[in-house]
Scaffold this active site. Structure first.
Site, PDB file in Angstrom:
ATOM      1  N   GLU A 136       0.919  -1.328  -0.061  1.00 35.11           N
ATOM      2  CA  GLU A 136       0.148  -0.070  -0.022  1.00 35.11           C
ATOM      3  C   GLU A 136       0.772   1.227  -0.240  1.00 35.11           C
ATOM      4  O   GLU A 136       1.324   1.855  -0.944  1.00 35.11           O
ATOM      5  CB  GLU A 136      -0.845  -0.034   1.144  1.00 35.11           C
ATOM      6  CG  GLU A 136      -2.069  -1.091   0.947  1.00 35.11           C
ATOM      7  CD  GLU A 136      -3.160  -1.165   1.894  1.00 35.11           C
ATOM      8  OE1 GLU A 136      -3.119  -0.717   2.923  1.00 35.11           O
ATOM      9  OE2 GLU A 136      -4.118  -2.021   1.794  1.00 35.11           O
TER      10      GLU A 136
HETATM   11  C1  HEM Z   1      -9.245  -0.878   4.392  1.00 34.28           C
HETATM   12  C2  HEM Z   1      -8.715   3.757   5.829  1.00 34.28           C
HETATM   13  C3  HEM Z   1      -4.756   3.889   2.698  1.00 34.28           C
HETATM   14  C4  HEM Z   1      -6.693   0.091   0.476  1.00 34.28           C
HETATM   15  C5  HEM Z   1      -9.483   0.020   5.105  1.00 34.28           C
HETATM   16  C6  HEM Z   1     -10.371   0.576   5.944  1.00 34.28           C
HETATM   17  C7  HEM Z   1     -10.204   1.734   6.234  1.00 34.28           C
HETATM   18  C8  HEM Z   1      -9.176   2.416   5.755  1.00 34.28           C
HETATM   19  C9  HEM Z   1     -10.997   2.712   7.496  1.00 34.28           C
HETATM   20  C10 HEM Z   1     -11.300  -0.351   6.470  1.00 34.28           C
HETATM   21  C11 HEM Z   1     -12.695  -0.501   6.033  1.00 34.28           C
HETATM   22  C12 HEM Z   1     -13.520  -1.440   6.251  1.00 34.28           C
HETATM   23  O1  HEM Z   1     -13.184  -2.501   6.892  1.00 34.28           O
HETATM   24  O2  HEM Z   1     -14.872  -1.395   6.324  1.00 34.28           O
HETATM   25  C13 HEM Z   1      -7.214   3.719   5.063  1.00 34.28           C
HETATM   26  C14 HEM Z   1      -6.597   5.075   5.620  1.00 34.28           C
HETATM   27  C15 HEM Z   1      -5.632   5.064   4.698  1.00 34.28           C
HETATM   28  C16 HEM Z   1      -5.648   4.240   3.681  1.00 34.28           C
HETATM   29  C17 HEM Z   1      -6.936   6.129   6.662  1.00 34.28           C
HETATM   30  C18 HEM Z   1      -4.356   6.100   4.847  1.00 34.28           C
HETATM   31  C19 HEM Z   1      -3.687   6.074   6.058  1.00 34.28           C
HETATM   32  C20 HEM Z   1      -5.089   2.772   1.856  1.00 34.28           C
HETATM   33  C21 HEM Z   1      -4.387   2.686   0.464  1.00 34.28           C
HETATM   34  C22 HEM Z   1      -4.892   1.686  -0.192  1.00 34.28           C
HETATM   35  C23 HEM Z   1      -5.905   0.971   0.845  1.00 34.28           C
HETATM   36  C24 HEM Z   1      -3.183   3.645   0.155  1.00 34.28           C
HETATM   37  C25 HEM Z   1      -4.315   1.055  -1.663  1.00 34.28           C
HETATM   38  C26 HEM Z   1      -3.174   1.016  -2.069  1.00 34.28           C
HETATM   39  C27 HEM Z   1      -7.301  -0.535   1.338  1.00 34.28           C
HETATM   40  C28 HEM Z   1      -7.823  -2.290   1.160  1.00 34.28           C
HETATM   41  C29 HEM Z   1      -8.161  -2.549   2.346  1.00 34.28           C
HETATM   42  C30 HEM Z   1      -8.667  -1.374   3.166  1.00 34.28           C
HETATM   43  C31 HEM Z   1      -7.378  -3.090   0.200  1.00 34.28           C
HETATM   44  C32 HEM Z   1      -9.206  -3.697   2.660  1.00 34.28           C
HETATM   45  C33 HEM Z   1      -7.888  -4.580   3.291  1.00 34.28           C
HETATM   46  C34 HEM Z   1      -8.312  -5.978   4.151  1.00 34.28           C
HETATM   47  O3  HEM Z   1      -9.405  -6.019   4.523  1.00 34.28           O
HETATM   48  O4  HEM Z   1      -7.440  -6.566   4.163  1.00 34.28           O
HETATM   49  N1  HEM Z   1      -8.548   1.289   4.729  1.00 34.28           N
HETATM   50  N2  HEM Z   1      -7.031   3.425   4.209  1.00 34.28           N
HETATM   51  N3  HEM Z   1      -5.899   1.911   1.823  1.00 34.28           N
HETATM   52  N4  HEM Z   1      -7.738  -0.149   2.551  1.00 34.28           N
HETATM   53 FE1  HEM Z   1      -7.261   1.630   3.277  1.00 34.28          FE
END
Ligand code: HEM
Ligand code: HEM
Length: 345
Positions: A136
Site C-alpha cells: 500500500e
Molecule cells: C481497508 C482507511 C490507505 C486499500 C481500509 C479500512 C479503512 C481504511 C477504514 C477498513 C474499512 C472496512 O473494513 O470497512 C485507510 C486510511 C488510509 C488508507 C486512513 C491512509 C492512511 C489505503 C491505501 C490503499 C488502501 C493507500 C491502497 C493502496 C485498502 C484495502 C483495504 C482497506 C485493500 C481492505 C484490506 C483488508 O480488508 O484486508 N482502509 N486506508 N487503503 N484499505 Fe485503506
C-alpha cells in the site's frame, strides 16, 4: 347495502389493509435497522476538536505519507467517489495489487471492527496499517514522523491540534487525527433513513417490496443495524460455497486472525450503505454487477434461488441506502522545503 356501497367498503378495507401492512413493515424495519445520525459519532479516548479533524483531513490527503509520495489514503478511498477506488483490488506502491478489494471508508466508524477480517479493532488501529503495508504505502512508523517533521508547516498544525503537548508529531497522533476525520465521513439522510424516521413515502412501492424481501428472505439476519451490515462475522458460503473465481481458497478470511478452524472463509458482513456506488463487490472485487452480487448471496448464504424480479426489487431497495455524500474541501498542504525527505521511487 347497494353494490356501490359494498365495493366502496371493500376498497376502504383494502386500503386499510395495505396501510396496516405498510406500517407493519416500517415497524419491522425500525426493529432491525437504525438511521445514520446527523453528526459524527464520538471516538472512545479520542475527543474531537475542529483542529484535530482538520489535521486528520490533511493527513488523509497527504501523499508524502507514502514512500513514493504518490499515494494517500484518498488514492484508494476516494472522497467524491463513494470512498472507494473502483478497482477489483487496489493499486498500491509500485503499481502492486493488494489481495483484497478496498472497502469504503464512509460510515466505517459504525462497524464492529475494521478490514474484511476484522483484524483492527477500530479506525485508530486501522489507520496505522496501510501506511506500513508494503503493497500500500510502504513506509515505516519512524519515517512518517521524520517526514512530517521535515515539512516545517506541519509544526503549527500539530501544535494547534495538540496544544500543551511538547512533541505532538507522533505516529499515535497521526492515527488519532486520521480516525477523527474518518468519523466525519458519514452519509446520513438516505431515503431509507427518512423511512426509518417515519416517512412512509421516502421509499416507493418497489423499494418497499424490496425491503420486505430483504427482511423475509433472510438478508437482514446478517445485514442489519445502523450500517445494514458491519456488525458481525459470517462464512462466505454458509449454504453453498461460491466458485474459486469469487472465493479463492488462498484467503481464509478471519481464520488468519483467530486461527480457529470454524473461522475459515469467515468475513465481516459488510455494510450495504451506499452499495450502489461501491462496485466491484465482495472481498475479491470479482463481481461488478450488484444484481449478480444479490443473486450470489441468495444461493451462497440462504440456499435460495431468487427470481429475476426478486433480485431487481432487492436491488432497487439497496439503491435507497445511498445517503448524502460528504462534501470535503481539499486541504492546502504545507510545502516541502529543500531539506524535506524526498520520495523514494
Ligand atoms: C481497508 C482507511 C490507505 C486499500 C481500509 C479500512 C479503512 C481504511 C477504514 C477498513 C474499512 C472496512 O473494513 O470497512 C485507510 C486510511 C488510509 C488508507 C486512513 C491512509 C492512511 C489505503 C491505501 C490503499 C488502501 C493507500 C491502497 C493502496 C485498502 C484495502 C483495504 C482497506 C485493500 C481492505 C484490506 C483488508 O480488508 O484486508 N482502509 N486506508 N487503503 N484499505 Fe485503506
Ligand atoms: C456480502 C447482499 C444475505 C453475509 C454482500 C454483498 C452484498 C450482499 C451486495 C457485497 C458487499 C460488498 O462487496 O461491499 C446480500 C443480500 C442478501 C444477503 C441481498 C440476501 C439475499 C446475507 C446473509 C449473510 C450474509 C444471510 C450471513 C449469513 C455476507 C458476507 C459478505 C456479504 C459475509 C462478504 C462476502 C465476502 O466478500 O467475503 N452481501 N446479502 N449476507 N454478505 Fe450478504
Amino acid at each position: 347495502p347497494s353494490i356501490k356501497l359494498v365495493s366502496l367498503m371493500v376498497l376502504a378495507s383494502l386500503a386499510t389493509g395495505q396501510a396496516w401492512s405498510q406500517t407493519a413493515l416500517m415497524k419491522q424495519a425500525q426493529g432491525l435497522f437504525k438511521p445514520i445520525p446527523a453528526n459524527a459519532p464520538p471516538l472512545a479516548g479520542n475527543a474531537a476538536t475542529p483542529a484535530k479533524v482538520e489535521l486528520g483531513k490533511m493527513l488523509y490527503f497527504e501523499p508524502r505519507l507514502s514512500e513514493s509520495h504518490a499515494i494517500s489514503c484518498n488514492s484508494c478511498h476516494m472522497v467524491g467517489m463513494g470512498g472507494v477506488d473502483l478497482q477489483e483490488t487496489s493499486l498500491g506502491h509500485r503499481w502492486q495489487h493488494g489481495g483484497r478489494n478496498a472497502p469504503t471508508v464512509y460510515n466505517a466508524v459504525f462497524d464492529v471492527a475494521q478490514f474484511w477480517d476484522g483484524r483492527a479493532k477500530d479506525l485508530e488501529q486501522q489507520a496505522g496499517g496501510p501506511l506500513v503495508n508494503p503493497v500500500e504505502m510502504d513506509t515505516t512508523e519512524a519515517h512518517v514522523v521524520e517526514q512530517l517533521k521535515g515539512i516545517p508547516g506541519y509544526a503549527a498544525v500539530f501544535a494547534k491540534a495538540y496544544p500543551a503537548v511538547p512533541d505532538p508529531i507522533t505516529f499515535d497522533n497521526v492515527r488519532k487525527a486520521i480516525a477523527l476525520f474518518e468519523a466525519t465521513l458519514t452519509t446520513p439522510n438516505a431515503p431509507f433513513d427518512r423511512y426509518l424516521k417515519g416517512d412512509e413515502k421516502a421509499l416507493d412501492a418497489n423499494q418497499q417490496e424490496g425491503l420486505a424481501l430483504f427482511i423475509n428472505k433472510g438478508c437482514a439476519a446478517c445485514h442489519n443495524g445502523i450500517n445494514v451490515g458491519g456488525g458481525m462475522y459470517a462464512p462466505f458460503g454458509v449454504v453453498e460455497r461460491p466458485g474459486a473465481d469469487i472465493l479463492p481458497p488462498g484467503d481464509k478470511g478471519r481464520f488468519a486472525v483467530t486461527k480457529t478452524v470454524s473461522d475459515e472463509y469467515v468475513f465481516r458482513v459488510p455494510s450495504l450503505r451506499n452499495i450502489a456506488l461501491t462496485a466491484p463487490y465482495f472481498h475479491t472485487g470479482k463481481v461488478w454487477d450488484l444484481r449478480q452480487a444479490v443473486a450470489i448471496m441468495g444461493s451462497s448464504q440462504l440456499g435460495a434461488k431468487l427470481s429475476d424480479e426478486e433480485v431487481g426489487k432487492i436491488e432497487v431497495f439497496l439503491g435507497a441506502l445511498t445517503g448524502d455524500q460528504p462534501k470535503v474541501a481539499l486541504p492546502i498542504l504545507p510545502p516541502s522545503v529543500a531539506t524535506t525527505p524526498r520520495p523514494k521511487p
